[in-house]
Design a protein around this motif. Structure first.
Motif, short mmCIF file in Angstrom:
data_model
loop_
_atom_site.label_atom_id
_atom_site.label_comp_id
_atom_site.label_asym_id
_atom_site.label_seq_id
_atom_site.Cartn_x
_atom_site.Cartn_y
_atom_site.Cartn_z
N UNK A 180 0.86 -1.19 0.00
CA UNK A 180 0.00 0.00 0.00
C UNK A 180 0.89 1.24 0.00
N UNK A 181 0.54 2.29 -0.73
CA UNK A 181 1.32 3.52 -0.62
C UNK A 181 1.17 4.13 0.77
N UNK A 182 2.25 4.67 1.31
CA UNK A 182 2.19 5.32 2.61
C UNK A 182 1.53 6.69 2.52
N UNK A 183 1.43 7.22 1.30
CA UNK A 183 0.82 8.53 1.09
C UNK A 183 -0.65 8.34 0.77
N UNK A 184 -1.44 8.16 1.82
CA UNK A 184 -2.88 7.96 1.69
C UNK A 184 -3.52 8.24 3.03
N UNK A 185 -4.84 8.30 3.07
CA UNK A 185 -5.56 8.44 4.32
C UNK A 185 -5.43 7.14 5.10
#
Length: 385
Positions: free
Chosen positions: A87-92
């Motif tokens: 999962x990208x760390x740049x997310x909600x």
């Protein structure tokens, strides 16, 4: 003495867009007359049909919210508890929380600088024997590199899911977001482009996945109400579907409002050192729900947080989407070897620069001009360039 804020009433990033109230009340009254308020009622079925049509998919399963939708989609796709999901760390934070709550292990990936979406090259480095899937996020509605991720997932035999919470109505290579990967999940939360008060939807072209997802979101019940699997209660009610149907009817109008607002921000911030409006994907349709600026501290002379603080002092409730990166939030930062085995420099740089500004039908040219004035005063002040 405290200064008087520029705005007497708060300006929010996500104020709900409300469609035709009279039509909404008629739909709700019809549901009340039928005494069919949940359990796959006619409004939910109509909403699912219209969402699937917009997404270009064969199936739509409306759910109580996107978080439960991601849990169900991953489970229906065959990702097992204990397996890792990249999962990208740049997310909600809801994105990794959904996987964690379903018993899966989020492993955080870095993102592309320009788009803010998952970096396929970095994702490939994270694939190992425990990897069960990849969950990309269409950040601010800008689509992930779908082709590269599809190839990557195919070569490694992984499920490919997309968190499309921001991307309803958007396109990738002129095709609607919704039909990519194994499944995609929309959010219809009150603050989203299309809202159903609270809600979401799983969309897919996979017949088997849709059948499994429909059972999973309905306590494991099959079409004849026989128990066919484990499950949860993530059904959408008729009242929520009524709001969703009314909201779907104004999407063209909302897109135009958001396009206009984004342009007013671009014009109002033009030439301001170190401040840029992050772009949507070139040549694609975009709902432009989020207007996000990037504040380059070296050029602007101030850190993003100084702009954020100045806006809040004036009742403009900007949001630092997404700060900090998920890998630096609990419970994940307590176990970096499990959740973030590699450095995430792009994510950490972006979380220090980006700022979401108010948009939607609750603001117009006067409000946007005021927001731009506050930003300009902050950037070009005593500490500015």
């Amino acid at each position: 003495m405290p200064r008087t804020p520029m705005f007497s009433e708060p300006l929010h990033v996500g104020r709900p867009n409300v469609g035709d109230r009279d039509r909404l009340l008629r739909l709700i009254n019809d549901a009340l007359d039928r005494l069919w308020l949940t359990n796959n009622g006619p409004l939910v079925r109509e909403f699912e049909e219209k969402v699937a049509e917009r997404a270009g998919t064969r199936h739509c399963v409306a759910v109580a919210n996107a978080t439960s939708g991601m849990q169900i989609a991953a489970t229906a796709a065959g990702v097992r508890p204990g397996q890792e999901v990249i999962i990208p760390a740049f997310t909600w934070i809801a994105t990794p929380h959904a996987m964690e709550w379903a018993g899966m292990v989020p492993v955080f990936c870095d993102v592309d600088e320009e788009s803010g979406t998952i970096d396929p090259e970095h994702a490939e480095k994270l694939i190992g024997p425990r990897t069960g899937g990849i969950l990309g996020v269409h950040v601010y509605g800008r689509p992930c590199p779908v082709d590269e991720l599809t190839d990557l997932a195919g070569r490694h035999g992984l499920s490919l899911l997309f968190d499309a919470a921001h991307a309803f109505g958007n396109t990738y290579r002129q095709r609607p977001v919704g039909g990519f990967g194994t499944a995609e999940v929309f959010s219809f939360h009150a603050t989203k482009f299309v809202n159903s008060f609270e809600g979401g939807a799983i969309v897919t072209n996979d017949d088997g996945l849709a059948e499994r997802a429909r059972a999973l979101h309905h306590l494991g019940l099959g079409p004849g109400r026989e128990i066919v699997s484990r499950g949860t209660n993530a059904r959408m009610s008729e009242i929520h579907a009524a709001m969703g149907l009314v909201s779907l009817e104004i999407t063209d109008e909302l897109m135009e409002v958001n396009r206009r607002n984004e342009q007013w921000y671009r014009d109002g911030l033009a030439g301001l050192p170190g401040v840029t409006v992050r772009p949507q994907a070139p040549g694609e349709r975009a709902n432009r729900q989020y207007v996000v600026i990037d504040v380059d501290e070296r050029a602007a002379g101030v850190h993003r947080d100084a702009v954020h603080d100045a806006l809040h002092e004036n009742n403009v409730l900007s949001r630092r989407y997404f700060h900090p990166g998920c890998h630096l939030s609990e419970p994940y930062r307590a176990a970096p070897a499990v959740h973030a085995p590699l450095p995430l420099p792009v994510t950490e740089a972006l979380t220090e620069r980006v700022l979401a500004l108010p948009s939607g039908t609750a603001v117009g040219s006067v409000e946007i001009a005021g927001v731009c004035e506050i930003i300009a005063r902050t950037v070009t002040g005593p500490r500015g360039v």
